[in-house]
Design an enzyme around this catalytic site. Structure first.
Site, mmCIF file in Angstrom:
data_model
loop_
_atom_site.group_PDB
_atom_site.id
_atom_site.type_symbol
_atom_site.label_atom_id
_atom_site.label_comp_id
_atom_site.label_asym_id
_atom_site.label_seq_id
_atom_site.Cartn_x
_atom_site.Cartn_y
_atom_site.Cartn_z
ATOM 1 N N GLU A 73 0.817 -1.215 0.000
ATOM 2 C CA GLU A 73 0.000 0.000 0.000
ATOM 3 C C GLU A 73 0.848 1.261 0.000
ATOM 4 O O GLU A 73 0.556 2.195 -0.739
ATOM 5 C CB GLU A 73 -0.965 0.046 1.199
ATOM 6 C CG GLU A 73 -1.701 1.381 1.165
ATOM 7 C CD GLU A 73 -2.907 1.507 2.044
ATOM 8 O OE1 GLU A 73 -3.031 0.799 3.031
ATOM 9 O OE2 GLU A 73 -3.738 2.377 1.703
ATOM 10 N N ASP A 89 -0.398 -4.861 3.425
ATOM 11 C CA ASP A 89 -0.909 -3.629 4.019
ATOM 12 C C ASP A 89 -0.323 -3.582 5.436
ATOM 13 O O ASP A 89 -0.675 -4.399 6.290
ATOM 14 C CB ASP A 89 -2.448 -3.653 4.078
ATOM 15 C CG ASP A 89 -2.998 -2.300 4.457
ATOM 16 O OD1 ASP A 89 -2.244 -1.494 5.019
ATOM 17 O OD2 ASP A 89 -4.193 -2.061 4.194
ATOM 18 N N ILE A 91 -0.594 -1.416 7.891
ATOM 19 C CA ILE A 91 -1.638 -1.148 8.902
ATOM 20 C C ILE A 91 -2.963 -1.052 8.151
ATOM 21 O O ILE A 91 -3.193 -0.107 7.390
ATOM 22 C CB ILE A 91 -1.407 0.165 9.680
ATOM 23 C CG1 ILE A 91 -0.057 0.151 10.404
ATOM 24 C CG2 ILE A 91 -2.550 0.375 10.691
ATOM 25 C CD1 ILE A 91 0.217 1.399 11.256
ATOM 26 N N ASP A 92 -3.800 -2.048 8.317
ATOM 27 C CA ASP A 92 -5.141 -1.970 7.737
ATOM 28 C C ASP A 92 -6.059 -1.484 8.856
ATOM 29 O O ASP A 92 -6.253 -2.187 9.853
ATOM 30 C CB ASP A 92 -5.592 -3.338 7.214
ATOM 31 C CG ASP A 92 -6.933 -3.221 6.523
ATOM 32 O OD1 ASP A 92 -7.046 -2.392 5.602
ATOM 33 O OD2 ASP A 92 -7.872 -3.928 6.918
ATOM 34 N N THR A 94 -5.956 2.305 9.341
ATOM 35 C CA THR A 94 -5.152 3.469 9.746
ATOM 36 C C THR A 94 -6.001 4.531 10.443
ATOM 37 O O THR A 94 -5.542 5.163 11.402
ATOM 38 C CB THR A 94 -4.422 4.058 8.511
ATOM 39 O OG1 THR A 94 -3.536 3.066 8.023
ATOM 40 C CG2 THR A 94 -3.630 5.299 8.864
ATOM 41 N N ASP A 217 -5.872 -4.891 1.030
ATOM 42 C CA ASP A 217 -6.889 -4.970 2.090
ATOM 43 C C ASP A 217 -7.425 -6.400 2.220
ATOM 44 O O ASP A 217 -7.837 -6.806 3.305
ATOM 45 C CB ASP A 217 -8.108 -4.084 1.773
ATOM 46 C CG ASP A 217 -7.773 -2.618 1.608
ATOM 47 O OD1 ASP A 217 -7.000 -2.102 2.429
ATOM 48 O OD2 ASP A 217 -8.290 -1.988 0.665
HETATM 49 C C1 IPD Z 1 -9.115 0.662 4.899
HETATM 50 C C2 IPD Z 1 -9.819 -0.328 5.791
HETATM 51 C C3 IPD Z 1 -11.302 -0.032 5.866
HETATM 52 C C4 IPD Z 1 -11.945 -0.003 4.497
HETATM 53 C C5 IPD Z 1 -11.196 0.946 3.573
HETATM 54 C C6 IPD Z 1 -9.706 0.583 3.521
HETATM 55 P P1 IPD Z 1 -6.598 1.441 5.400
HETATM 56 O O1 IPD Z 1 -7.743 0.411 4.805
HETATM 57 O O2 IPD Z 1 -9.647 -1.642 5.328
HETATM 58 O O3 IPD Z 1 -11.996 -0.992 6.628
HETATM 59 O O4 IPD Z 1 -13.280 0.397 4.626
HETATM 60 O O5 IPD Z 1 -11.752 0.896 2.293
HETATM 61 O O6 IPD Z 1 -9.034 1.459 2.664
HETATM 62 O O7 IPD Z 1 -6.651 2.675 4.583
HETATM 63 O O8 IPD Z 1 -6.910 1.649 6.814
HETATM 64 O O9 IPD Z 1 -5.355 0.643 5.175
HETATM 65 CA CA CA Z 2 -6.124 -1.172 4.006
HETATM 66 CA CA CA Z 3 -3.156 0.639 5.227
#
Ligand code: IPD
Ligand code: CA
Ligand code: CA
Length: 268
Positions: A73, A89, A91-92, A94, A217
């Site tokens: 990412e 990813d 940190i999923d 963030t 993700d």
């Molecule tokens: C997000 C998370 C979130 C989802 C977003 C993603 P991020 O990833 O997975 O649950 O609804 O579409 O982008 O930006 O925190 O790595």
């Molecule tokens: Ca993510």
């Molecule tokens: Ca992320």
């Protein structure tokens, strides 16, 4: 790359790496200030922790599997197509991370010639490590997990994500949300797609659906759901859910019922 890696050994090494990087992420969450946060776009944030965690993951995964490629990412490494590709990813979740909420994860998948062969989702705050390898069972901290056995939408607990970037289908999405609230035990929104998938894999949720997601993700978590006995598709019922930005993951007993509701709202 000459030999196919021993996936069981590799996943153990990846799990240990996640625990190590997770410790760093937890510590940094308590120190994070506004200065550490950058905006990448509307509602799209990144912190120095995301980038540092990714750099750590990339260098260690590179050492574990020399010659592999990466799709990440935060783009701390150039994407280069190889037979073995790590999808990461760091940190999923963030937004949760920035706001001091405890729901975020490290999400990792390994693909071989475009087929996922390993997935790890490490839920950092509670140290829950979900993982699976090709040909094996899905696991949570060393114990086998399976999707739930509830077979009707009316008895299910669902989880979704609200799009905060691609708002193209937002109205229809909210109608779908209302509709599913009436047809199920409820719909949650946790804020980490990888955790949503991991929780489907261990039976806490019956199904997860979202649109606008990126490969990092979903690649790891979707694989774990399948190895836990679940079913993952796009909204046409096909398998373009990693790159296709549409995903429905469930225990397989109510996917069709849920998919019909999704299609109905989208086709109105
Ligand atoms: C997000 C998370 C979130 C989802 C977003 C993603 P991020 O990833 O997975 O649950 O609804 O579409 O982008 O930006 O925190 O790595
Ligand atoms: Ca993510
Ligand atoms: Ca992320």
């Amino acid at each position: 790359m000459e030999n196919f890696p021993d996936l069981n050994k590799l996943v153990e090494e990846v799990n240990n790496l996640c625990k190590h990087v997770g410790k760093f992420i937890r510590l940094e969450q308590s120190r994070l200030t506004q200065n550490g946060i950058e905006s990448k776009g509307i509602n799209d944030f990144v912190t120095y922790v995301d980038k540092a965690a990714e750099t750590l993951l990339v260098s260690e995964l590179q050492a574990l599997l020399p010659g592999c490629g990466f799709l990440t990412e935060e783009k701390t490494v150039t994407e280069e197509e190889k037979d073995f590709m790590w999808i990461i990813d760091p940190i999923d979740g963030t937004t949760n991370f920035i706001h001091g909420l405890p729901l975020f994860s490290i999400s990792i998948a390994l693909m071989h010639k475009k087929k996922t062969v390993l997935g790890v989702v490490y839920e950092v705050s509670h140290e829950e490590c979900f993982y699976a390898v090709e040909g094996g069972k899905a696991m949570l901290n060393g114990k086998e997990i399976q999707v739930s056995k509830r077979d009707a939408l009316k008895d299910s607990l669902l989880v979704t994500g609200f799009p905060y970037r691609d708002e193209g289908r937002l109205e229809a999405w909210m109608q779908l949300f209302i509709s599913l609230l009436r047809k199920s035990h409820g719909v949650r929104r946790l804020g980490s797609a990888a955790i949503d998938l991991a929780y489907v894999a261990c039976g806490r949720f019956e199904a997860f659906y979202e649109y606008g997601l990126s490969p990092w993700d979903v690649a790891g978590g979707a694989f774990i759901v399948k190895q836990a006995g679940g079913l993952v598709t796009d909204y046409s019922g096909g398998d373009d859910f990693i790159f296709g930005k549409e995903l429905l993951a469930g225990n397989g007993l109510m996917n069709e019922e849920l998919r019909a509701v999704i299609l109905n709202e989208f086709n109105k």
